[in-house]
Design a protein around this motif. Structure first.
Motif, PDB file in Angstrom:
ATOM      1  N   HIS A  30     -20.588 -14.325 -17.439  1.00 16.46           N
ATOM      2  CA  HIS A  30     -21.265 -14.000 -16.358  1.00 16.46           C
ATOM      3  C   HIS A  30     -21.906 -12.342 -16.397  1.00 16.46           C
ATOM      4  N   VAL A  31     -23.201 -12.277 -15.811  1.00 16.14           N
ATOM      5  CA  VAL A  31     -23.473 -10.842 -15.521  1.00 16.14           C
ATOM      6  C   VAL A  31     -22.713 -10.087 -14.758  1.00 16.14           C
ATOM      7  N   GLY A  32     -22.250 -10.546 -13.707  1.00 17.10           N
ATOM      8  CA  GLY A  32     -21.748  -9.529 -12.739  1.00 17.10           C
ATOM      9  C   GLY A  32     -20.111  -9.884 -12.606  1.00 17.10           C
ATOM     10  N   ARG A  33     -19.453  -9.945 -13.523  1.00 17.04           N
ATOM     11  CA  ARG A  33     -18.075 -10.036 -13.601  1.00 17.04           C
ATOM     12  C   ARG A  33     -17.523  -8.567 -13.236  1.00 17.04           C
ATOM     13  N   PRO A  34     -16.801  -8.686 -12.309  1.00 14.54           N
ATOM     14  CA  PRO A  34     -16.061  -7.330 -11.966  1.00 14.54           C
ATOM     15  C   PRO A  34     -15.369  -6.595 -12.817  1.00 14.54           C
ATOM     16  N   ASN A  35     -15.646  -5.210 -12.475  1.00 12.83           N
ATOM     17  CA  ASN A  35     -14.530  -4.389 -13.298  1.00 12.83           C
ATOM     18  C   ASN A  35     -13.521  -3.999 -12.467  1.00 12.83           C
ATOM     19  N   ILE A  36     -12.392  -3.699 -13.065  1.00 16.06           N
ATOM     20  CA  ILE A  36     -10.996  -3.750 -12.416  1.00 16.06           C
ATOM     21  C   ILE A  36     -10.499  -2.396 -12.730  1.00 16.06           C
ATOM     22  N   GLY A  37     -10.082  -1.534 -11.885  1.00 18.22           N
ATOM     23  CA  GLY A  37      -9.384  -0.313 -12.204  1.00 18.22           C
ATOM     24  C   GLY A  37      -8.034  -0.649 -12.271  1.00 18.22           C
ATOM     25  N   ASP A  38      -7.180   0.385 -12.114  1.00 11.98           N
ATOM     26  CA  ASP A  38      -5.776   0.404 -12.555  1.00 11.98           C
ATOM     27  C   ASP A  38      -4.918  -0.460 -11.392  1.00 11.98           C
ATOM     28  N   ARG A  39      -4.531  -1.743 -11.803  1.00 13.70           N
ATOM     29  CA  ARG A  39      -3.986  -2.796 -10.912  1.00 13.70           C
ATOM     30  C   ARG A  39      -2.739  -2.321 -10.180  1.00 13.70           C
ATOM     31  N   ASP A  40      -1.965  -1.345 -10.740  1.00 16.87           N
ATOM     32  CA  ASP A  40      -0.754  -0.815 -10.041  1.00 16.87           C
ATOM     33  C   ASP A  40      -1.133   0.305  -8.942  1.00 16.87           C
ATOM     34  N   ARG A  41      -2.308   0.925  -9.253  1.00 16.62           N
ATOM     35  CA  ARG A  41      -2.635   1.953  -8.239  1.00 16.62           C
ATOM     36  C   ARG A  41      -2.988   1.086  -7.107  1.00 16.62           C
ATOM     37  N   PHE A  42      -3.927   0.091  -7.481  1.00 20.80           N
ATOM     38  CA  PHE A  42      -4.517  -0.692  -6.342  1.00 20.80           C
ATOM     39  C   PHE A  42      -3.406  -1.267  -5.537  1.00 20.80           C
ATOM     40  N   LEU A  43      -2.530  -2.047  -6.289  1.00 24.66           N
ATOM     41  CA  LEU A  43      -1.475  -2.569  -5.471  1.00 24.66           C
ATOM     42  C   LEU A  43      -0.484  -1.575  -4.733  1.00 24.66           C
ATOM     43  N   ALA A  44      -0.309  -0.490  -5.251  1.00 28.44           N
ATOM     44  CA  ALA A  44       0.488   0.575  -4.580  1.00 28.44           C
ATOM     45  C   ALA A  44      -0.358   0.935  -3.179  1.00 28.44           C
ATOM     46  N   ARG A  45      -1.494   0.955  -3.111  1.00 28.60           N
ATOM     47  CA  ARG A  45      -2.243   1.352  -2.164  1.00 28.60           C
ATOM     48  C   ARG A  45      -2.234   0.363  -0.972  1.00 28.60           C
ATOM     49  N   VAL A  46      -2.194  -0.853  -1.513  1.00 26.42           N
ATOM     50  CA  VAL A  46      -2.197  -1.939  -0.725  1.00 26.42           C
ATOM     51  C   VAL A  46      -0.780  -2.131   0.198  1.00 26.42           C
ATOM     52  N   ASN A  47       0.174  -1.858  -0.749  1.00 27.66           N
ATOM     53  CA  ASN A  47       1.587  -1.901  -0.023  1.00 27.66           C
ATOM     54  C   ASN A  47       1.560  -0.773   1.019  1.00 27.66           C
ATOM     55  N   GLU A  48       1.168   0.471   0.806  1.00 27.84           N
ATOM     56  CA  GLU A  48       1.056   1.536   1.616  1.00 27.84           C
ATOM     57  C   GLU A  48       0.177   1.174   2.856  1.00 27.84           C
ATOM     58  N   MET A  49      -0.765   0.421   2.766  1.00 20.25           N
ATOM     59  CA  MET A  49      -1.499  -0.152   3.783  1.00 20.25           C
ATOM     60  C   MET A  49      -0.547  -0.880   4.660  1.00 20.25           C
ATOM     61  N   LEU A  50      -0.002  -1.729   3.843  1.00 20.44           N
ATOM     62  CA  LEU A  50       0.821  -2.880   4.732  1.00 20.44           C
ATOM     63  C   LEU A  50       1.749  -2.336   5.417  1.00 20.44           C
ATOM     64  N   GLU A  51       2.381  -1.438   4.916  1.00 21.18           N
ATOM     65  CA  GLU A  51       3.429  -0.505   5.547  1.00 21.18           C
ATOM     66  C   GLU A  51       2.942   0.117   6.897  1.00 21.18           C
ATOM     67  N   ARG A  52       1.823   0.815   6.552  1.00 17.81           N
ATOM     68  CA  ARG A  52       1.254   1.427   7.773  1.00 17.81           C
ATOM     69  C   ARG A  52       0.787   0.552   9.094  1.00 17.81           C
ATOM     70  N   ARG A  53       0.532  -0.719   8.634  1.00 16.48           N
ATOM     71  CA  ARG A  53      -0.214  -1.635   9.522  1.00 16.48           C
ATOM     72  C   ARG A  53      -1.277  -1.147  10.407  1.00 16.48           C
ATOM     73  N   TRP A  54      -2.422  -0.574   9.246  1.00 15.03           N
ATOM     74  CA  TRP A  54      -3.605   0.050   9.723  1.00 15.03           C
ATOM     75  C   TRP A  54      -4.714  -0.556   8.935  1.00 15.03           C
ATOM     76  N   PHE A  55      -5.476  -1.399   9.221  1.00 14.32           N
ATOM     77  CA  PHE A  55      -6.020  -2.594   8.244  1.00 14.32           C
ATOM     78  C   PHE A  55      -7.756  -2.225   8.172  1.00 14.32           C
ATOM     79  N   THR A  56      -8.092  -1.698   9.210  1.00 14.70           N
ATOM     80  CA  THR A  56      -9.592  -1.501   9.134  1.00 14.70           C
ATOM     81  C   THR A  56      -9.746  -0.358  10.473  1.00 14.70           C
ATOM     82  N   ASN A  57     -11.024  -0.165  11.054  1.00 14.78           N
ATOM     83  CA  ASN A  57     -11.304   0.977  11.827  1.00 14.78           C
ATOM     84  C   ASN A  57     -11.077   2.200  11.580  1.00 14.78           C
ATOM     85  N   ASN A  58     -12.019   2.509  10.418  1.00 13.88           N
ATOM     86  CA  ASN A  58     -11.778   3.912  10.042  1.00 13.88           C
ATOM     87  C   ASN A  58     -10.526   4.433   9.594  1.00 13.88           C
TER      88      ASN A  58
END
Ligand code: T4K
Length: 412
Positions: A30-58
């Motif tokens: 494909h032309v538009g295959r997404p680039n992916i950065g460091d998966r562990d960094r991404f997943l760590a951020r997602v885990n922190e987000m889940l802990e915070r329970r703050w998903f949107t709204n700034n």
């Protein structure tokens, strides 16, 4: 990662898939295959987000993403949005554009839709064939008493002639803004794109070199405009229970900002891969008749996210559409951006049936351009195979044409 399972050589035309051979790639490239950065960094951020329970709204990830984007570009304000189309709509509204707005027809249809969605007429200007960007010389004859603005699009990340557009906008008292969906990480006249015009709109869609799954942003140095954008992005709320403005929902989610931040950390690496890919295509396609890759100003920064080839009819033994059919048969899903031009898409085709008469360069270019796969998911080996396919096809134009079913288009 997709790999070629066989290679072609210069005299191996008989093995092209269009001529009955097996496709060069077992899976679509494909032309538009997404680039992916460091998966562990991404997943760590997602885990922190889940802990915070703050998903949107700034949330904190959005605020961090905005600050980092503003720093990279060198602008005062970055207002993150859920995608660039909504960001364009909100920017257009916050700037008070109405009536008619002049923009190039050679762009993704979102630029035009963002105007038409709010009943503003996009007036299509022609492009400069050397830059693929709006031709300042084609703008002035389109200005009417209803014109309120100009939207320049930095197509492929190559800058518009911002100085000329500034002069025209000032002369006619028009608001000038940019669709910079392709141009994050690119510079112009030594300044990062994002700081030109009243504001610029970025895209972080999955297919962009730097992605946040979906996402966009408006960047500006104008304090008042930034304040209006922030209100409009969040229903016009100022504090709890108090709405002081007409707004909508343009917010970026925290998980998207997590992806955006992770992509930002990988930005230099992604750009280096894109540049390597671009250079490899250039090497592989050099000397082929009627095939030219777009150039980049070596004095400026570039994201190299699109590999764009122009196939000149007459000079090249095959047309762009024939070549795209050859590539698709090999599972190389090259794209004909931005064919057929916004003016030939609905509702513009019906509303402005004669627009093409004023757009000869757009018409010409839209029939010649093919965009080739690049990004982290594409290997140098794959690029060499793609170049060999093009070379082999151009060496056997009659056989290729005979193999194409008459009347069948490449994207059917
Ligand atoms: N202004 C300009 C100048 C733009 O180019 C764009 C978007 C916008 C404004 C609006 O930005 P956003 O509102 O999207 O933030 C694609 C993208 O969807 C679009 O974002 C982009 N420009 C345009 C140039 O390309 P399509 O219709 O070609 O998308 P699609 O779904 O066919 O995907 C392209 C290729 O990428 C396909 O071969 C499949 C592959 N792909 C796609 C996705 C989403 C993947 O491999 N993985 C994925 O997750 O518009």
């Amino acid at each position: 990662m997709t790999r070629a399972h066989h290679t072609l050589d210069a005299d191996a035309g008989a093995r092209l898939a269009i001529l009955g051979g097996p496709p060069a790639f077992p899976e679509p490239l494909h032309v538009g295959r997404p680039n992916i950065g460091d998966r562990d960094r991404f997943l760590a951020r997602v885990n922190e987000m889940l802990e915070r329970r703050w998903f949107t709204n700034n949330g904190p990830l959005v605020l961090e993403f905005e600050q980092k984007l503003a720093d990279v570009i060198g602008v005062k304000h970055c207002v993150a949005m859920c995608n660039a189309t909504i960001a364009l709509e909100i920017a257009i509204r916050a700037l008070g554009l109405k009536g008619e707005v002049i923009m190039p027809a050679y762009t993704f249809v979102a630029t035009a839709h963002a105007l038409q969605w709010q009943e503003i007429t996009p007036v299509f200007a022609d492009i400069d064939p050397r830059t693929h960007n709006i031709d300042p010389a084609s703008i002035e004859r389109l200005v009417t008493p209803r014109t309120t603005g100009i939207i320049g699009v930095h197509v492929w990340g190559r800058p518009c002639d911002t100085a000329a557009l500034d002069v025209i906008a000032t002369r006619h008292r028009l608001t000038l803004m940019y669709d910079a969906a392709h141009a994050f990480g690119c510079s112009h006249a030594g300044r990062m794109i994002g700081g030109f015009g009243a504001c610029e709109v970025l895209s972080f869609h999955a297919t962009k070199f730097l992605n946040s799954f979906e996402g966009g942003a408006v960047v500006t140095n104008d304090d008042q405009l930034a304040a209006a954008l922030r209100l409009m992005r969040n229903f016009g709320f100022r504090g709890y229970d108090r709405v002081i403005y007409l707004g909508t929902n343009g917010k970026l989610t925290e998980i998207c900002a997590a992806m955006g931040l992770t992509s930002l950390e990988a930005m230099d690496e992604i750009v280096a891969t894109n540049k390597r890919n671009c250079d490899e295509y250039r090497r592989g396609l050099t000397g082929l008749p009627g095939v030219t890759l777009i150039s980049h100003d070596s004095a400026e920064r570039h994201n190299y996210q699109y590999v764009v080839a122009e196939i000149s009819p007459g000079a090249a033994p095959l047309t762009r559409d024939e070549l795209v059919a050859v590539l698709h048969a090999e599972n190389v899903l090259a794209r004909k951006y931005f064919w057929p031009g916004c003016h030939r898409m609905e509702p513009y085709r019906a509303l402005q049936p004669n627009a093409a008469l004023l757009l000869p360069e757009t018409e010409r270019l839209a029939s010649r351009i093919v965009v080739l796969p690049t990004g982290q998911a594409v290997t140098v080996e794959a690029i060499r195979t793609i170049c060999e396919i093009v070379r082999a096809a151009l060496a056997e134009p009659e056989a290729v044409r005979a193999a194409l079913v008459p009347g069948r288009r490449a994207d059917d």
